[in-house]
Scaffold this motif. Structure first.
Motif, PDB file in Angstrom:
ATOM      1  N   ARG A 283       0.824  -1.206   0.000  1.00 26.41           N
ATOM      2  CA  ARG A 283       0.000   0.000   0.000  1.00 26.41           C
ATOM      3  C   ARG A 283       0.866   1.267   0.000  1.00 26.41           C
ATOM      4  O   ARG A 283       1.933   1.299   0.603  1.00 26.41           O
ATOM      5  CB  ARG A 283      -0.879   0.032   1.245  1.00 26.41           C
ATOM      6  N   ALA A 284       0.387   2.296  -0.671  1.00 28.26           N
ATOM      7  CA  ALA A 284       1.109   3.574  -0.712  1.00 28.26           C
ATOM      8  C   ALA A 284       1.082   4.210   0.672  1.00 28.26           C
ATOM      9  O   ALA A 284       0.023   4.332   1.288  1.00 28.26           O
ATOM     10  CB  ALA A 284       0.455   4.515  -1.720  1.00 28.26           C
ATOM     11  N   SER A 285       2.260   4.599   1.148  1.00 25.05           N
ATOM     12  CA  SER A 285       2.352   5.178   2.490  1.00 25.05           C
ATOM     13  C   SER A 285       3.682   5.879   2.649  1.00 25.05           C
ATOM     14  O   SER A 285       4.699   5.479   2.062  1.00 25.05           O
ATOM     15  CB  SER A 285       2.215   4.063   3.539  1.00 25.05           C
ATOM     16  N   SER A 286       3.704   6.927   3.471  1.00 22.20           N
ATOM     17  CA  SER A 286       4.960   7.613   3.753  1.00 22.20           C
ATOM     18  C   SER A 286       5.902   6.725   4.560  1.00 22.20           C
ATOM     19  O   SER A 286       7.071   7.045   4.748  1.00 22.20           O
ATOM     20  CB  SER A 286       4.678   8.912   4.519  1.00 22.20           C
ATOM     21  N   LEU A 287       5.371   5.585   5.055  1.00 17.91           N
ATOM     22  CA  LEU A 287       6.204   4.685   5.863  1.00 17.91           C
ATOM     23  C   LEU A 287       6.944   3.654   5.022  1.00 17.91           C
ATOM     24  O   LEU A 287       7.757   2.889   5.546  1.00 17.91           O
ATOM     25  CB  LEU A 287       5.326   3.966   6.900  1.00 17.91           C
ATOM     26  N   VAL A 288       6.664   3.643   3.696  1.00 21.25           N
ATOM     27  CA  VAL A 288       7.243   2.604   2.840  1.00 21.25           C
ATOM     28  C   VAL A 288       8.772   2.612   2.870  1.00 21.25           C
ATOM     29  O   VAL A 288       9.403   1.553   2.984  1.00 21.25           O
ATOM     30  CB  VAL A 288       6.735   2.747   1.376  1.00 21.25           C
ATOM     31  N   HIS A 289       9.363   3.818   2.835  1.00 17.35           N
ATOM     32  CA  HIS A 289      10.833   3.836   2.774  1.00 17.35           C
ATOM     33  C   HIS A 289      11.440   3.272   4.061  1.00 17.35           C
ATOM     34  O   HIS A 289      12.443   2.555   4.028  1.00 17.35           O
ATOM     35  CB  HIS A 289      11.346   5.256   2.503  1.00 17.35           C
ATOM     36  N   LEU A 290      10.819   3.560   5.199  1.00 21.39           N
ATOM     37  CA  LEU A 290      11.283   2.970   6.463  1.00 21.39           C
ATOM     38  C   LEU A 290      11.139   1.450   6.429  1.00 21.39           C
ATOM     39  O   LEU A 290      12.034   0.703   6.812  1.00 21.39           O
ATOM     40  CB  LEU A 290      10.423   3.480   7.629  1.00 21.39           C
ATOM     41  N   TYR A 291       9.955   1.029   5.955  1.00 22.33           N
ATOM     42  CA  TYR A 291       9.654  -0.399   5.913  1.00 22.33           C
ATOM     43  C   TYR A 291      10.637  -1.131   5.017  1.00 22.33           C
ATOM     44  O   TYR A 291      11.104  -2.224   5.347  1.00 22.33           O
ATOM     45  CB  TYR A 291       8.217  -0.604   5.412  1.00 22.33           C
ATOM     46  N   ASP A 292      10.964  -0.526   3.873  1.00 25.16           N
ATOM     47  CA  ASP A 292      11.886  -1.165   2.946  1.00 25.16           C
ATOM     48  C   ASP A 292      13.291  -1.254   3.534  1.00 25.16           C
ATOM     49  O   ASP A 292      14.021  -2.221   3.288  1.00 25.16           O
ATOM     50  CB  ASP A 292      11.923  -0.397   1.614  1.00 25.16           C
ATOM     51  N   GLU A 293      13.652  -0.249   4.332  1.00 21.29           N
ATOM     52  CA  GLU A 293      14.958  -0.282   4.985  1.00 21.29           C
ATOM     53  C   GLU A 293      14.998  -1.430   6.004  1.00 21.29           C
ATOM     54  O   GLU A 293      15.905  -2.251   5.993  1.00 21.29           O
ATOM     55  CB  GLU A 293      15.196   1.063   5.688  1.00 21.29           C
ATOM     56  N   ASP A 294      13.975  -1.476   6.856  1.00 21.29           N
ATOM     57  CA  ASP A 294      13.861  -2.550   7.860  1.00 21.29           C
ATOM     58  C   ASP A 294      12.463  -2.461   8.464  1.00 21.29           C
ATOM     59  O   ASP A 294      12.127  -1.468   9.117  1.00 21.29           O
ATOM     60  CB  ASP A 294      14.927  -2.352   8.952  1.00 21.29           C
TER      61      ASP A 294
END
Lengths: 410, 410
Positions: A283-294
């Motif tokens: 899902r599109a979210s501003s948290l995606v980059h954090l999630y992808d990192e870890d």
């Protein structure tokens, strides 16, 4: 059954009634105390003289009265006594020192290694408390005692922590005895939600409210209640477990044995799990980059901040949590008919307004008695530290709050 | 805030403490009262002498004591005083006369025409009460007063019935004033569930239990609670509305504004509706012949009898109701941590055992504190007449039960 009462008990009770009037007011005269409590002017004078001699109450200027000599203003002397509060949360320990008014003078906080034995942890907390007292130049004989708040269930009479959730090695820990041994002070133990409610009663939103409920959002979700001016603990000291009220009958299983109780649907762990599940679906979210990192970086704090920023995924999950909390608040209103619901604990930091708005909305449209009165909602001002401050208030409350149970010796 | 206390209040309180010891026991001596209440032997003697002079307590034989003179047994004189109870149910009015022990001496019951004006109904009930007193040869001066039980919400201080469900013309009826006018006695008004709980406290399962909840299944579903030996009514006298706890978030809409609360899912009207819906679909059932004759004949009583007889349709609906009641009982256990849950009201006649079994099962496996203690379940022995008997007990309880609120004048 009932017990009778007698004169010495009446004297002690009335002293605490007068003290409680002074504590709740921002400056009050002897005449006003008599009016408020129904005690005679003479009884009030005798009690106030004793409180001044003990250094607990001080005279502080005077206010004009209608046609007579000015009335002396009485206040609590905040430096009359001190208390220590220790909150043993599943993931950290907080230590505070407060004055007689419940105001925080110092605090410390440190994380817990999951492998630390209970006694080592208790010894460490005791050492921290003594360091803070030394820094504040408070001699031991001005310390009324230590209040300890732990996740329930606990056995208060024995000061035992029974088997808190998420802490396997803490089964039947004699926390009162260990803490008395390591601090040298008297210790009172209560569960974290009761402690937070007593803190609210001593120096927060509950100060002048006879009936209120407290919804405690810590690592887990708990609750507590003041009914008719007294904390109500239940017959096994486990009243107020609002966290285990079912709000979604087919929801997530909880360790308590239910499905879909508040704890399983709304605890920080549940919120994190739900948001990560949505992010895993892409899902599109501003948290995606954090999630992808870890994925571990997407923690409760990050989610709450994103929700306030109107991130769609975080906001949807937090909004759903707000609705469940509001459902539970309606149950509290229907079952308890209290005047005020205080929501607190570190789980509401950042998102308190979102929760309060939804809870208020439901309370205005759902409870049966809403036309008679609407249950008010307040967010605790002690969110970050409520259980530790409340733990310290346990000591002040036990020493100074009027308790009709003391009056009749039960 | 808190009020102080004084000597006259203490005397009145201790008298009721002694009276309550005698009332709860099946024969008790002065020495045992002193032991139980913590009062001195001398205080107990003085109080008992006064109660005997007033005819409220009588000496009744004696029991041997270990190495001393035999101890005189004290009992309440059941004929010392009488009370009248009137229950205004949405579909019928019940009138009872009870003695001082809460035992029923006479009862009447009649249906209500939906078009009858409140005052006409109240006048009729008052006439019935006076007839029963005359038949029993009870002079008016031995009658302590009248207790009136109505569906909530009510305004107890003004004796107003506010706007009970299913009774449109009963908006803001001054029931206390009208009933005092028509009977000539003092009147106390309370909602039916509180009244039933006070009846249970005075002469039922709650006699010696400090903390219990009452789930009242009448025409509607209500509730009440005794906490720390006192009935807890809440700040607007609407505590204990367990009937409006949601047990099925997507369930049937309720007039309260929720969906799927106990009232909407489990009231007799809901049970009848659900069974008729199944019969309309042509399901095999012993109720089919009744339904074919006239669907109206399939009423709550017929369904409950069929369920006990293991009729599949009736039993499935009643079993589902039992599960919802059990869900609600688990919420009560988690929120209130009481010792006992009493289930009563005429809605449980015939099916009480089915409900009690399921509620007991859930209470043993679901509440968080079940390992500390299991909430006991009891079925009221006053099911058919609980609110009227409870209404009479309102009067006895107000006159004779120790109340720490009286002690501190709140």
């Amino acid at each position: 059954m009932f017990s009778g009462t007698n004169l010495p008990r009446v004297g002690g009770y009335n002293l605490n009634v007068v003290l409680s009037s002074i504590q709740a007011a921002d400056g009050i005269s002897r005449v006003e105390i008599a009016k408020q409590t129904g005690l005679t002017a003479q009884t009030v004078s005798v009690i106030v003289r004793r409180l001044i001699e003990q250094g607990i109450v001080k005279e502080d200027g005077s206010s004009p009265s209608s046609g007579g000599k000015p009335r002396t203003t009485l206040r609590i002397n905040p430096r009359a006594a001190y208390a220590i509060g220790i909150h043993f949360d599943p993931i950290e320990v907080s230590v505070v020192v407060v004055d007689m008014m419940g105001q925080e003078l110092a605090q410390s906080r440190h994380g817990i290694s999951p492998r630390l034995e209970p006694e080592a942890l208790i010894a460490e907390a005791a050492e921290v408390a003594h360091k803070r007292l030394a820094e504040l130049d408070i001699p031991d004989d001005r310390v009324l005692g230590v209040g300890a708040a732990c996740p329930g269930p606990i056995d208060q009479s024995q000061g035992l922590v029974i088997s808190p959730p998420r802490r396997d090695c803490w089964t039947e820990v004699p926390i009162k005895r260990l803490l008395e041994h390591h601090t040298g002070f008297d210790v009172i133990v209560d569960n974290d939600a009761n402690a937070a409610a007593i803190g609210e009663r001593w120096s927060g939103h509950g100060r002048t409210v006879s009936d209120f409920a407290f919804l405690y959002m810590g690592t887990g979700i708990g609750g507590a209640m003041f009914l008719s001016n007294h904390i109500y603990r239940g017959v096994s000291l486990n009243a107020g477990e609002f966290g285990h009220i079912v709000v979604e009958p087919n929801g997530t299983p909880c360790y308590c044995g239910n499905r879909g109780c508040l704890e399983a649907m709304c605890s920080p762990a549940a919120i994190v799990r739900n948001v990560r599940a949505e992010l895993a679906l892409g899902r599109a979210s501003s948290l995606v980059h954090l999630y992808d990192e870890d994925p571990e970086l997407v923690d409760h704090t990050a989610i709450c901040l994103a929700a306030v920023d109107n991130d769609q995924v975080a906001r949807r999950v937090i909004d759903r949590v707000a609705e469940y909390l509001a459902d539970c608040a309606v149950i509290i209103a229907n079952a308890l008919d209290v005047e005020l619901l205080v929501i607190g604990g570190k789980g509401v930091i950042h998102v308190a307004d979102i929760y309060a708005e939804k809870v208020t909305e439901f309370l205005q449209s759902r409870p049966l008695a809403r036309k008679t009165h609407t249950l008010r909602v307040a967010i605790s001002d002690m969110a970050n530290n409520g259980a530790a401050l409340g733990a310290a208030s346990l000591v002040l409350h036990a020493a100074y709050a009027p308790n009709t149970a003391d009056l009749v010796g039960v």
